[in-house]
Design a protein around this motif. Structure first.
Motif, PDB file in Angstrom:
ATOM      1  N   VAL A  94      -8.124  -1.262  -6.182  1.00 40.36           N
ATOM      2  CA  VAL A  94      -6.908  -2.001  -5.886  1.00 40.36           C
ATOM      3  C   VAL A  94      -7.358  -3.430  -5.584  1.00 40.36           C
ATOM      4  O   VAL A  94      -8.180  -3.645  -4.685  1.00 40.36           O
ATOM      5  CB  VAL A  94      -6.133  -1.408  -4.690  1.00 40.36           C
ATOM      6  N   ASN A  95      -6.867  -4.368  -6.387  1.00 42.04           N
ATOM      7  CA  ASN A  95      -7.259  -5.777  -6.285  1.00 42.04           C
ATOM      8  C   ASN A  95      -8.777  -5.960  -6.300  1.00 42.04           C
ATOM      9  O   ASN A  95      -9.336  -6.731  -5.534  1.00 42.04           O
ATOM     10  CB  ASN A  95      -6.643  -6.429  -5.047  1.00 42.04           C
ATOM     11  N   GLY A  96      -9.423  -5.213  -7.174  1.00 47.70           N
ATOM     12  CA  GLY A  96     -10.854  -5.379  -7.386  1.00 47.70           C
ATOM     13  C   GLY A  96     -11.758  -4.662  -6.408  1.00 47.70           C
ATOM     14  O   GLY A  96     -12.976  -4.704  -6.543  1.00 47.70           O
ATOM     15  N   LYS A  97     -11.194  -3.989  -5.413  1.00 49.93           N
ATOM     16  CA  LYS A  97     -12.000  -3.261  -4.434  1.00 49.93           C
ATOM     17  C   LYS A  97     -11.892  -1.767  -4.687  1.00 49.93           C
ATOM     18  O   LYS A  97     -10.795  -1.231  -4.870  1.00 49.93           O
ATOM     19  CB  LYS A  97     -11.550  -3.573  -3.019  1.00 49.93           C
ATOM     20  N   ILE A  98     -13.014  -1.090  -4.687  1.00 49.09           N
ATOM     21  CA  ILE A  98     -13.021   0.357  -4.901  1.00 49.09           C
ATOM     22  C   ILE A  98     -12.375   1.020  -3.693  1.00 49.09           C
ATOM     23  O   ILE A  98     -12.788   0.810  -2.555  1.00 49.09           O
ATOM     24  CB  ILE A  98     -14.452   0.889  -5.103  1.00 49.09           C
ATOM     25  N   ILE A 123      -4.986   5.961  -2.513  1.00 49.09           N
ATOM     26  CA  ILE A 123      -4.439   4.822  -3.239  1.00 49.09           C
ATOM     27  C   ILE A 123      -2.990   4.557  -2.850  1.00 49.09           C
ATOM     28  O   ILE A 123      -2.556   3.406  -2.802  1.00 49.09           O
ATOM     29  CB  ILE A 123      -4.555   5.055  -4.773  1.00 49.09           C
ATOM     30  N   GLN A 124      -2.245   5.597  -2.544  1.00 47.61           N
ATOM     31  CA  GLN A 124      -0.828   5.442  -2.235  1.00 47.61           C
ATOM     32  C   GLN A 124      -0.581   4.459  -1.096  1.00 47.61           C
ATOM     33  O   GLN A 124       0.342   3.665  -1.154  1.00 47.61           O
ATOM     34  CB  GLN A 124      -0.194   6.797  -1.915  1.00 47.61           C
ATOM     35  N   LYS A 125      -1.431   4.464  -0.090  1.00 51.44           N
ATOM     36  CA  LYS A 125      -1.212   3.546   1.039  1.00 51.44           C
ATOM     37  C   LYS A 125      -1.413   2.086   0.646  1.00 51.44           C
ATOM     38  O   LYS A 125      -0.818   1.198   1.231  1.00 51.44           O
ATOM     39  CB  LYS A 125      -2.091   3.924   2.228  1.00 51.44           C
ATOM     40  N   TYR A 126      -2.228   1.835  -0.398  1.00 45.50           N
ATOM     41  CA  TYR A 126      -2.441   0.461  -0.859  1.00 45.50           C
ATOM     42  C   TYR A 126      -1.324  -0.008  -1.805  1.00 45.50           C
ATOM     43  O   TYR A 126      -1.108  -1.199  -1.961  1.00 45.50           O
ATOM     44  CB  TYR A 126      -3.798   0.315  -1.547  1.00 45.50           C
ATOM     45  N   LEU A 127      -0.646   0.953  -2.436  1.00 47.94           N
ATOM     46  CA  LEU A 127       0.423   0.612  -3.379  1.00 47.94           C
ATOM     47  C   LEU A 127       1.807   0.632  -2.730  1.00 47.94           C
ATOM     48  O   LEU A 127       2.747   0.038  -3.258  1.00 47.94           O
ATOM     49  CB  LEU A 127       0.405   1.570  -4.574  1.00 47.94           C
ATOM     50  N   GLU A 128       1.913   1.300  -1.596  1.00 46.39           N
ATOM     51  CA  GLU A 128       3.201   1.481  -0.935  1.00 46.39           C
ATOM     52  C   GLU A 128       3.838   0.139  -0.556  1.00 46.39           C
ATOM     53  O   GLU A 128       3.242  -0.693   0.120  1.00 46.39           O
ATOM     54  CB  GLU A 128       2.996   2.326   0.328  1.00 46.39           C
ATOM     55  N   GLY A 129       5.061  -0.084  -1.053  1.00 51.66           N
ATOM     56  CA  GLY A 129       5.811  -1.283  -0.731  1.00 51.66           C
ATOM     57  C   GLY A 129       5.302  -2.548  -1.411  1.00 51.66           C
ATOM     58  O   GLY A 129       5.707  -3.645  -1.069  1.00 51.66           O
ATOM     59  N   LYS A 130       4.405  -2.388  -2.371  1.00 51.41           N
ATOM     60  CA  LYS A 130       3.847  -3.555  -3.065  1.00 51.41           C
ATOM     61  C   LYS A 130       4.246  -3.517  -4.531  1.00 51.41           C
ATOM     62  O   LYS A 130       4.543  -2.463  -5.090  1.00 51.41           O
ATOM     63  CB  LYS A 130       2.332  -3.564  -2.937  1.00 51.41           C
ATOM     64  N   VAL A 132       3.221  -3.721  -8.252  1.00 56.88           N
ATOM     65  CA  VAL A 132       2.053  -3.576  -9.128  1.00 56.88           C
ATOM     66  C   VAL A 132       2.262  -4.488 -10.330  1.00 56.88           C
ATOM     67  O   VAL A 132       3.145  -4.271 -11.146  1.00 56.88           O
ATOM     68  CB  VAL A 132       1.867  -2.113  -9.589  1.00 56.88           C
ATOM     69  N   LYS A 133       1.457  -5.538 -10.408  1.00 56.69           N
ATOM     70  CA  LYS A 133       1.583  -6.523 -11.490  1.00 56.69           C
ATOM     71  C   LYS A 133       0.896  -6.061 -12.766  1.00 56.69           C
ATOM     72  O   LYS A 133       1.349  -6.351 -13.864  1.00 56.69           O
ATOM     73  CB  LYS A 133       0.982  -7.873 -11.067  1.00 56.69           C
ATOM     74  N   LYS A 134      -0.220  -5.344 -12.616  1.00 56.47           N
ATOM     75  CA  LYS A 134      -0.986  -4.957 -13.799  1.00 56.47           C
ATOM     76  C   LYS A 134      -1.810  -3.717 -13.476  1.00 56.47           C
ATOM     77  O   LYS A 134      -2.271  -3.548 -12.346  1.00 56.47           O
ATOM     78  CB  LYS A 134      -1.911  -6.111 -14.199  1.00 56.47           C
ATOM     79  N   VAL A 135      -1.979  -2.862 -14.480  1.00 57.84           N
ATOM     80  CA  VAL A 135      -2.852  -1.700 -14.359  1.00 57.84           C
ATOM     81  C   VAL A 135      -3.844  -1.763 -15.509  1.00 57.84           C
ATOM     82  O   VAL A 135      -3.458  -1.788 -16.674  1.00 57.84           O
ATOM     83  CB  VAL A 135      -2.059  -0.370 -14.412  1.00 57.84           C
ATOM     84  N   ILE A 136      -5.107  -1.804 -15.164  1.00 54.50           N
ATOM     85  CA  ILE A 136      -6.174  -1.849 -16.167  1.00 54.50           C
ATOM     86  C   ILE A 136      -6.840  -0.479 -16.197  1.00 54.50           C
ATOM     87  O   ILE A 136      -7.241   0.041 -15.152  1.00 54.50           O
ATOM     88  CB  ILE A 136      -7.208  -2.935 -15.813  1.00 54.50           C
ATOM     89  N   LEU A 142     -12.587   3.846 -15.184  1.00 51.99           N
ATOM     90  CA  LEU A 142     -11.959   3.010 -14.176  1.00 51.99           C
ATOM     91  C   LEU A 142     -10.448   2.910 -14.344  1.00 51.99           C
ATOM     92  O   LEU A 142      -9.948   2.862 -15.462  1.00 51.99           O
ATOM     93  CB  LEU A 142     -12.557   1.597 -14.286  1.00 51.99           C
ATOM     94  N   VAL A 143      -9.744   2.861 -13.195  1.00 48.93           N
ATOM     95  CA  VAL A 143      -8.341   2.474 -13.152  1.00 48.93           C
ATOM     96  C   VAL A 143      -8.267   1.408 -12.078  1.00 48.93           C
ATOM     97  O   VAL A 143      -8.700   1.618 -10.941  1.00 48.93           O
ATOM     98  CB  VAL A 143      -7.398   3.643 -12.788  1.00 48.93           C
ATOM     99  N   SER A 144      -7.742   0.237 -12.446  1.00 46.06           N
ATOM    100  CA  SER A 144      -7.667  -0.880 -11.504  1.00 46.06           C
ATOM    101  C   SER A 144      -6.226  -1.365 -11.396  1.00 46.06           C
ATOM    102  O   SER A 144      -5.614  -1.727 -12.402  1.00 46.06           O
ATOM    103  CB  SER A 144      -8.573  -2.017 -11.978  1.00 46.06           C
ATOM    104  N   PHE A 145      -5.710  -1.370 -10.170  1.00 45.94           N
ATOM    105  CA  PHE A 145      -4.353  -1.845  -9.903  1.00 45.94           C
ATOM    106  C   PHE A 145      -4.439  -3.268  -9.351  1.00 45.94           C
ATOM    107  O   PHE A 145      -5.237  -3.545  -8.450  1.00 45.94           O
ATOM    108  CB  PHE A 145      -3.665  -0.962  -8.852  1.00 45.94           C
TER     109      PHE A 145
END
Length: 148
Positions: A94-98, A123-130, A132-136, A142-145
Motif C-alpha cells: 500500500v503506497n509502496g510499503k509492504i 490490507i483492509q485497514k489501510y484501504l478503509e475509507g480511502k 484507491v487511485k491505482k492497482v498495480i 506483487l499487488v500494489s495499491f
C-alpha cells in the motif's frame, strides 16, 4: 574488452557460488530434521563444485564410491517439470510499503489476485475509507495499491 570479459566471468562464478550455497543451506536444513542426506544430492553437489574445486570434487567423488573421474561423468538432464511451483507468495503493498504477503496458486488471474489482496485482513485497514487511485498487479509476485 578484457575488463568486460573479466566482469562477465565473475558474474557467472558468483552466481554459481550462490546457487551452491543455497544447496548447501538446504542440506543443513534437512539435517536438522533428518540424519540422512540422499546420495544423489551429494553427487550433484560434487558435480557442481567440480569446475571450481576440481581436486576437492575428485576426492568427494571417490568418497561416494565412484572410481572414474568426476569429469568423465555426464551432467544431469534438465527436467523443467521439476521446478514448477503450484503455490507462490505474493507481496501486497500500500503506497509502496509492504503490508502483507499471501500464498496463492501460480498463474491465478489478475482479477482474482486483486480480490484476494483487497480482502486480506491486514490490507483492509489501510484501504478503509480511502480512495484507491491505482492497482498495480505483477502476476505471481506483487499487488500494489496506490491510495489517497
Amino acid at each position: 574488452i578484457r575488463d568486460v570479459t573479466n566482469d562477465f566471468n565473475k558474474i557467472h562464478f558468483n552466481t554459481a557460488t550462490s546457487f551452491i550455497r543455497v544447496l548447501v543451506n538446504a542440506i543443513y536444513k534437512r539435517l536438522e530434521t533428518e540424519n540422512v542426506i540422499p546420495k544423489k544430492v551429494l553427487e550433484v553437489l560434487a558435480k557442481l563444485l567440480a569446475p571450481m574445486t576440481p581436486h576437492l570434487s575428485e576426492e568427494l567423488w571417490s568418497l561416494l564410491g565412484y572410481s572414474p573421474s568426476i569429469f568423465d561423468t555426464a551432467w544431469e538432464i534438465f527436467d523443467e517439470s521439476l521446478i514448477k511451483t503450484e503455490m507462490v507468495e505474493v507481496v501486497i503493498q500500500v503506497n509502496g510499503k509492504i503490508r502483507s504477503k499471501i500464498e496463492v496458486e501460480a498463474g491465478i488471474s489478475e482479477s482474482k489476485l486483486k480480490d484476494l489482496a483487497r480482502t486480506d485482513e491486514k490490507i483492509q485497514k489501510y484501504l478503509e475509507g480511502k480512495d484507491v487511485k491505482k492497482v498495480i498487479v505483477v502476476p505471481n509476485k506483487l499487488v500494489s495499491f496506490v491510495v489517497i
